[in-house]
Scaffold this active site. Sequence first.
Site, PDB file in Angstrom:
ATOM      1  N   CYS A  99     -30.990 -24.439  -5.723  1.00 19.02           N
ATOM      2  CA  CYS A  99     -30.414 -25.562  -4.969  1.00 19.02           C
ATOM      3  C   CYS A  99     -31.479 -26.581  -4.562  1.00 19.02           C
ATOM      4  O   CYS A  99     -32.074 -26.477  -3.484  1.00 19.02           O
ATOM      5  CB  CYS A  99     -29.660 -25.048  -3.744  1.00 19.02           C
ATOM      6  N   CYS A 123     -30.702 -28.462  -1.371  1.00 19.28           N
ATOM      7  CA  CYS A 123     -31.000 -27.742  -0.118  1.00 19.28           C
ATOM      8  C   CYS A 123     -32.494 -27.727   0.160  1.00 19.28           C
ATOM      9  O   CYS A 123     -32.919 -27.946   1.296  1.00 19.28           O
ATOM     10  CB  CYS A 123     -30.563 -26.276  -0.212  1.00 19.28           C
ATOM     11  N   ASP A 124     -33.295 -27.419  -0.853  1.00 24.32           N
ATOM     12  CA  ASP A 124     -34.677 -26.997  -0.596  1.00 24.32           C
ATOM     13  C   ASP A 124     -35.761 -28.014  -0.940  1.00 24.32           C
ATOM     14  O   ASP A 124     -36.942 -27.777  -0.640  1.00 24.32           O
ATOM     15  CB  ASP A 124     -34.943 -25.674  -1.347  1.00 24.32           C
TER      16      ASP A 124
END
Length: 483
Positions: free
Chosen positions: A174, A177-178
Amino acid sequence: MAYQIQFLNVVPMILTFLCMGGCWAKKNEIVRFDLPYAATLDNVIPVAIIGSGPAGLSAALYIARAGINGLVFAGPTPCGQLTQTTFIENWPARDKVLGADLMKSLKRQAELFGAKIVQDSVIQADFSIWPYVLTTEEGLEVKALSVIIATGATPKTLGVPGEKKFWGKGVTTCAVCDAPFFKGKHVIIVGGGDSAAEQVFELAPYVKQVTVLVRGSSMRAAQVLQDRVMSYENVAIEYNKQILGIYGDDGGVKVVEVKDVNTGIIEKKSVDGVFLAIGHIPNSQLFKKNLPLDSFGYLIMRGRTQQTLIPGVFAAGEIQDSLYRQAAVAAGEGIKAALDATSFLYELGFKDKIGKQLEKNFLETFSHEKKELLDISTLDEFMTHVMNKPGLVLVDFYKENCPGCIRMIPTLESLAHQLEGKISIVKSNTSLSRPIRYYCRDKLGLAIKSVPTIFIFKDGKFMERTNLIMSKKEMRAFVEQYL
Ligand code: NDP
């Protein structure tokens, strides 16, 4: 009798005979569609929709607009894979829209018309009796007059040494997300499809260097996306490269071992993060006992409808589509599945009056009580509500639009209600709480490299961390060991 004839055409492989009065036969079992009887049972829903990506939510919208009660089980990735991509430029009539925003509007639109979406996952489906029986992770048993399967697909993993060990500590699927955790670092992306290109767009603005490892001699991403990938100065693409292993230490990923498939030469690359974008596997495990799958695990469909081989069970989106795999196609199929399910119900004799009768015995089950979590962003707040707080404290580090975080927050809110007085649960948005992250990394040795990350403290002492996405039951068991 119209539906009986239709089923005979649609399910010739497994229907061995058809009986008068609404039933179908599967091997030695006879499934009766006895609607008046079904209407007397508890917890019966006209349409259960499994999955909340573009297919599931589009189906929910159409079912709701038909005035029928539909219940969506949001599943492990609420709002589906689009929440993990960046901008979508091929959604008809929208020039450019963030995947997560698109899904938020679709969810809101479906809810506006009355769709009910619950944060739970179906873990068992029994299509040998009717109403069909679905069991959820939270232990509910729901009976459904019809079912729309829209469980989509899950990102594939490599299966190389170190991948599991460093999951959430530098290895992830992801980028949305990261990416912010890799500011100024060197990351690699594995894969050459549209998803790999999307990860480049998310990562390149943050990191020092992106290396894309493509296992073949070309990328398969759309040309327009490839052109854009090439336009970044800090992005390099290496072809014919295969990743053999991921290595590191307590601080996370440090090195990957990469083989050139043409020359056989193996080299070690220093990297801080490994982002996987190597395709998806259909989420069909749950149905493999009930429904025929092809050799890749996709549900086998019949004809031009969204009908599976079982009457009243429909499917839409990537669970049954290995060919197009586009979000807009999945949405269209969700709409088709909703129309098919509506026809199925009406052909059974379903009426508004029956819908109302079912509603009385049903919807209360899903009114879960919750406690809102305190959101902390400053170091002072962290000291007050975590380090200096007596008893058990759980801190959930999250980021907006991260699918795993979106799933965990309602789970934790519900747990906070259930365990009120026994545990204090707070959340912290990593985009707004840099001082807390630095304190955790520098003073406690607890670097956060992925979201969601959950820490447990007891009397100000660190106990355990996890990156796992858990159900309420699993999370309760996880925290109860410290109570
Ligand atoms: P794809 O299946 O399209 O691509 C997977 C990539 O990973 C390929 O380059 C493949 O290589 C490579 N790969 C597969 N297995 C391995 C492995 N074990 N090791 C190394 N490399 C591997 O998946 P995507 O997730 O990119 O896309 C899925 C679908 O979603 C597509 O239809 C795509 O169009 C769509 N999509 C659309 C987007 C958009 O419109 N904005 C965004 C993202 C996805 P090889 O080519 O050699 O098989």
